[in-house]
Structure formats: C-alpha cells, structure tokens
Design an enzyme around this catalytic site. Sequence first.
Site, PDB file in Angstrom:
ATOM      1  N   GLU A 294      36.703  53.165  24.736  1.00 53.37           N
ATOM      2  CA  GLU A 294      37.674  52.015  24.492  1.00 53.37           C
ATOM      3  C   GLU A 294      37.245  50.824  25.271  1.00 53.37           C
ATOM      4  O   GLU A 294      37.855  50.549  26.203  1.00 53.37           O
ATOM      5  CB  GLU A 294      39.085  52.634  24.984  1.00 53.37           C
ATOM      6  CG  GLU A 294      39.660  53.652  24.312  1.00 53.37           C
ATOM      7  CD  GLU A 294      41.022  54.213  24.944  1.00 53.37           C
ATOM      8  OE1 GLU A 294      41.088  53.887  25.965  1.00 53.37           O
ATOM      9  OE2 GLU A 294      41.719  54.807  24.259  1.00 53.37           O
ATOM     10  N   PRO A 295      36.168  50.277  24.984  1.00 57.99           N
ATOM     11  CA  PRO A 295      35.755  49.088  25.652  1.00 57.99           C
ATOM     12  C   PRO A 295      36.490  47.960  25.403  1.00 57.99           C
ATOM     13  O   PRO A 295      36.767  47.685  24.081  1.00 57.99           O
ATOM     14  CB  PRO A 295      34.291  48.995  25.142  1.00 57.99           C
ATOM     15  CG  PRO A 295      34.098  49.854  23.716  1.00 57.99           C
ATOM     16  CD  PRO A 295      35.126  50.823  23.922  1.00 57.99           C
ATOM     17  N   GLY A 296      36.883  47.304  26.392  1.00 55.98           N
ATOM     18  CA  GLY A 296      37.515  45.948  26.172  1.00 55.98           C
ATOM     19  C   GLY A 296      36.778  44.933  26.811  1.00 55.98           C
ATOM     20  O   GLY A 296      36.143  44.270  25.885  1.00 55.98           O
ATOM     21  N   ARG A 297      36.682  44.875  27.978  1.00 60.53           N
ATOM     22  CA  ARG A 297      35.976  43.668  28.668  1.00 60.53           C
ATOM     23  C   ARG A 297      34.526  43.489  28.143  1.00 60.53           C
ATOM     24  O   ARG A 297      33.752  42.234  27.923  1.00 60.53           O
ATOM     25  CB  ARG A 297      36.031  43.983  30.191  1.00 60.53           C
ATOM     26  CG  ARG A 297      35.547  42.841  30.974  1.00 60.53           C
ATOM     27  CD  ARG A 297      35.528  43.655  32.395  1.00 60.53           C
ATOM     28  NE  ARG A 297      36.634  44.186  32.883  1.00 60.53           N
ATOM     29  CZ  ARG A 297      37.765  43.670  33.472  1.00 60.53           C
ATOM     30  NH1 ARG A 297      37.783  42.377  33.645  1.00 60.53           N
ATOM     31  NH2 ARG A 297      38.759  44.117  33.791  1.00 60.53           N
ATOM     32  N   ARG A 334      43.449  35.143  36.633  1.00 57.42           N
ATOM     33  CA  ARG A 334      42.960  36.564  36.976  1.00 57.42           C
ATOM     34  C   ARG A 334      42.431  36.563  38.641  1.00 57.42           C
ATOM     35  O   ARG A 334      42.786  37.192  39.372  1.00 57.42           O
ATOM     36  CB  ARG A 334      41.637  36.994  36.242  1.00 57.42           C
ATOM     37  CG  ARG A 334      41.819  37.569  34.829  1.00 57.42           C
ATOM     38  CD  ARG A 334      40.721  37.932  34.351  1.00 57.42           C
ATOM     39  NE  ARG A 334      40.279  39.329  34.943  1.00 57.42           N
ATOM     40  CZ  ARG A 334      39.094  39.139  35.534  1.00 57.42           C
ATOM     41  NH1 ARG A 334      38.158  38.274  35.717  1.00 57.42           N
ATOM     42  NH2 ARG A 334      38.516  40.340  36.295  1.00 57.42           N
ATOM     43  N   TYR A 338      43.921  39.431  40.865  1.00 59.87           N
ATOM     44  CA  TYR A 338      43.035  40.217  41.431  1.00 59.87           C
ATOM     45  C   TYR A 338      42.061  39.427  42.355  1.00 59.87           C
ATOM     46  O   TYR A 338      40.940  40.149  42.782  1.00 59.87           O
ATOM     47  CB  TYR A 338      42.291  41.058  40.754  1.00 59.87           C
ATOM     48  CG  TYR A 338      42.675  41.286  39.246  1.00 59.87           C
ATOM     49  CD1 TYR A 338      43.796  42.283  38.891  1.00 59.87           C
ATOM     50  CD2 TYR A 338      42.318  40.753  38.152  1.00 59.87           C
ATOM     51  CE1 TYR A 338      44.229  42.767  37.664  1.00 59.87           C
ATOM     52  CE2 TYR A 338      42.457  41.057  36.893  1.00 59.87           C
ATOM     53  CZ  TYR A 338      43.599  42.065  36.547  1.00 59.87           C
ATOM     54  OH  TYR A 338      44.031  42.496  35.398  1.00 59.87           O
ATOM     55  N   CYS A 365      52.187  24.389  39.884  1.00 57.10           N
ATOM     56  CA  CYS A 365      52.862  24.234  41.256  1.00 57.10           C
ATOM     57  C   CYS A 365      52.849  25.606  41.666  1.00 57.10           C
ATOM     58  O   CYS A 365      53.911  26.373  41.990  1.00 57.10           O
ATOM     59  CB  CYS A 365      54.281  23.638  40.781  1.00 57.10           C
ATOM     60  SG  CYS A 365      54.402  22.269  39.885  1.00 57.10           S
ATOM     61  N   GLU A 366      51.861  26.030  42.423  1.00 55.53           N
ATOM     62  CA  GLU A 366      51.500  27.389  42.835  1.00 55.53           C
ATOM     63  C   GLU A 366      50.297  27.177  43.659  1.00 55.53           C
ATOM     64  O   GLU A 366      49.250  26.744  43.091  1.00 55.53           O
ATOM     65  CB  GLU A 366      51.249  28.452  41.848  1.00 55.53           C
ATOM     66  CG  GLU A 366      52.384  28.869  41.372  1.00 55.53           C
ATOM     67  CD  GLU A 366      53.501  29.904  42.165  1.00 55.53           C
ATOM     68  OE1 GLU A 366      53.007  30.629  42.872  1.00 55.53           O
ATOM     69  OE2 GLU A 366      54.604  29.919  41.871  1.00 55.53           O
ATOM     70  N   TYR A 395      40.899  39.082  29.032  1.00 57.36           N
ATOM     71  CA  TYR A 395      41.973  38.959  29.886  1.00 57.36           C
ATOM     72  C   TYR A 395      42.165  37.699  30.429  1.00 57.36           C
ATOM     73  O   TYR A 395      42.521  37.272  31.515  1.00 57.36           O
ATOM     74  CB  TYR A 395      41.944  39.782  31.039  1.00 57.36           C
ATOM     75  CG  TYR A 395      41.580  41.477  30.640  1.00 57.36           C
ATOM     76  CD1 TYR A 395      42.725  42.215  30.123  1.00 57.36           C
ATOM     77  CD2 TYR A 395      40.500  41.964  30.754  1.00 57.36           C
ATOM     78  CE1 TYR A 395      42.447  43.180  29.713  1.00 57.36           C
ATOM     79  CE2 TYR A 395      40.236  43.182  30.268  1.00 57.36           C
ATOM     80  CZ  TYR A 395      41.380  43.954  29.774  1.00 57.36           C
ATOM     81  OH  TYR A 395      41.134  45.340  29.303  1.00 57.36           O
TER      82      TYR A 395
END
Length: 436
Positions: A294-297, A334, A338, A365-366, A395
């Site tokens: 199941e490759p996504g990236r 991202r 992470y 505002c972070e 993602y």
Amino acid sequence: MNENFVCKNIGVNEEGHLTFAGQDTVSLAKEYGTPLYLMDEDRIRENMRVYKKAFAENFPEGSEPLFASKACSFAQVYRIALEEGMGIDVVSSGEIYTAMKAGYPLSNAHFHGNNKTDEDIAFAIRNGIGFFVSDNREELDVIDREAQKAGIRQKVLLRLTPGIDTHTYEKINTGLVDSKFGTAIETGQAEEIVKYALTKENIELKGYHCHVGSQVFAEDVFEEAALIMIRFIGHMKDVCGYTAEYLDLGGGYGVRYVAGDGYINIAEKIRSVAETVAKASAEAGVPFPKILMEPGRSIVADAGMTLYTAGSVKRIPGYKNYVSIDGGMTDNPRFALYGSKYTCYNAGKMNEERTLNASLVGRCCESGDIIAEKIDFAQSTCRGDVMAVCTTGAYNYSMASNYNRVARPAMVMLKGGESYIAIRRETLDDLVNLDI
Ligand SMILES: *Cc1c(COP(=O)(O)O)cnc(C)c1O
C-alpha cells in the site's frame, strides 16, 4: 546552475526560474495564484507503473499494489489510479465517497482504519467495498452483522503487528507491539482474533495485513515483516488449518525530501521482498501468498510541489531570519506534526547566490507554523517573490485545514507540458458555507 535536485522533475530554466515537470513555476504562480499545490501527473503515473511492473515480475497472479489514497485524496487521483490499474486503500467514508464520485469501482478498494463507525461499515458494504482491513473484534462483529443484512460474505484482512521498530519518526512508527494499530502476534492476541474471525459466518477471512511504519529507509524492514508474517501464516495453518490467501505488507517506503535523504530503488526492494517471501513460505510449508502493498507517499510525494508568495522578510541581526509566506501549516502541517524537513527555493532567483539563511514560516497565529528551518535563500528575497517547497505531494493537501479561516489552495495538475485545475481554490464563501 547544476544542482542535485531531490527529484528529476525539478530543474532551472534559462531565466533562472525553478521548473517543475518542465514548466516555469513563476509563470504557474502568476497564472493560478498562490498558495498553489502543483501535481506532476506524469510522475504519479510513473511511480504507479514502477510498482505495477515490479509486482507483475515478482509476485503470483492476484497480487497487486494499492495506492494508499490518504496520502492525497481527490477525485482526479482516483481516476488516474483507475487508468493505471492500481487498487486503492481508503480510510473513511469521505475517501470512499470521493473515489465513488470519481467513478472508481469500490470492489477494488480496501477499507482501513483502527476505528470505523457502524455507519462507515454499513456505507462501505452497501457500496460494495472489496475488502475490509480490521484489527478488532468489535469491528468484526459489526462487519458480520452488516454483511448478513446485505446477504453477502464480506472479504476481510486482519491487521496484525509484527513487532518491528522501523527507526523512523515515533509518530509514524506503527509496527510495534504497543501500537494503536493492529493486533500483536507476540502476545498471542493475533492468534485469538484469527480464530474469532473464522467463527463469523458472514466474514470471509482472506489473510493478514501489517504496516510497519512510514518514510522507511531501513534496509530490511519489509523483509523482516514478511518473514514474521509468513511464519505466522504457517503457525495458524498448524494450529487450526487456516492458510491465508493474501499477505498485505502495508506501505511506507521513504522518499527524498532533502538532498541528504537516501534513495530507494522500489523495483529492487520488491524483488528482495519476493525472495524473502519465497524462501520463508517454503520453510513454513505454505504456498507463496498473493502479496499486496500500500504505497502512499512513494506514489505522490515527489509528484508534488507547493508555491507561495513571500510577504515580510524579517532579519534579526545576530539571531535569525524569517521569510513569511501566504500559506503555512494550514496547507502543510508536517513540520508542526513531526518536524519534517523540506527543500525550499526562491523560485524566481535560482541563479542568485543563496546567502540569506532563514526559516520559511506561515501566516498562522502559532509559532509552530513553520514549513522549514535553516534554508539558504537568495539574499535579495523580498515581498512578492515566488517561494517553492518541493516534495509536497503526500500528506499536505490531505492534511490541510482551515485554521485561522485560511482558504485551502487550488491543486493544479501538470501533464505533458500542459496544466489544468483538479481542485479549485477555496473561496471565502466556501469558508462560511456550513455556518448557520
Ligand atoms: C499510511 C498508511 C499507508 C501508506 O503509507 P506511506 O508511508 O504513505 O506509503 C499504507 N497502509 C496503511 C495501513 C497506512 O496507515
């Protein structure tokens, strides 16, 4: 300028502009506005074909790669998957519905997730989902009940945890015994859930699934997982005479975000997984199972690039510098999640010397609203410049939010020198559409 770009679809043209899929990113920013997601459709297809070909060459009939669509779910990507003959993974009714709307036949879809609701399960069965991938008894009970109502036997794979440390980011390491996902082999719970599934009249247990993590570069992780899973197939055959027909090895091959990242030769990797499975199956006295991955990236990441427009450029002498952009954690969370790394450029000033070391930060505002830190940009970087972030196909869009009521960018597909909009830009009206 001769650069070692993270992917071969990136380059520089005579005007010193960054190109993507052969097209001038500064012109694309002007034509479509920013922030803007670009998707190199040809690259998506190429990535899918690498898996398709390697599967055909190495695994038995009935094996197939499935695109883990959570990496980037939108109608056009399902149409591309369909055209390329790729199966898909879905993780919610929303992804199922998007695939259906795009004309993707759900019989070729696998429904994942550690906590599907009763409504999700009924919805998926009603619409003819191919497989469920499940890891808990509560869910098996509901699948069994809904399948009975529909008068079918529902195909199911059980998600198990082989207990492997993939040495990637902790939050995307999912193969360990104490993971939220899967049922552990080590504790004996996997054996129990297999026996339980086999008692369910309206469930057709087709095999096992595992997913050891994401952005995996470690040499032998997939081989190790395959080995443990094949031994488990053999064990269950001995214990209760059940031989799994399918073994799904999950997704997770790493991609290059920065020049220092490794390079994974997917075709070679798959060949060595096939060798491991062949050897282990023979040793365990079980047939070579049909293999799923199941490759996504690794399908969409390097097909993506995000373009922004720079706003303020803040220099704090003796401390640090910031380049603010018109997007940020709302279109790419991202780094906040992470601390992930990216390759970033001032797209219109590729031939200038890069002496402005700065953080590329968003407009939210972070203080954690950062895209990348310690990037060398052209010294003359200023308001209005087009800034590019590479390898954003996975993602990013799928994790985008409307924090600060920031509208989400459009997605523009690049194909054979042409471009077209696959997702239109959100409008202010879209943002208030649900408010009563
Ligand atoms: C996220 C996920 C994938 C895809 O992982 P990538 O790292 O994007 O290849 C595959 N299978 C499962 C079960 C997942 O949760």
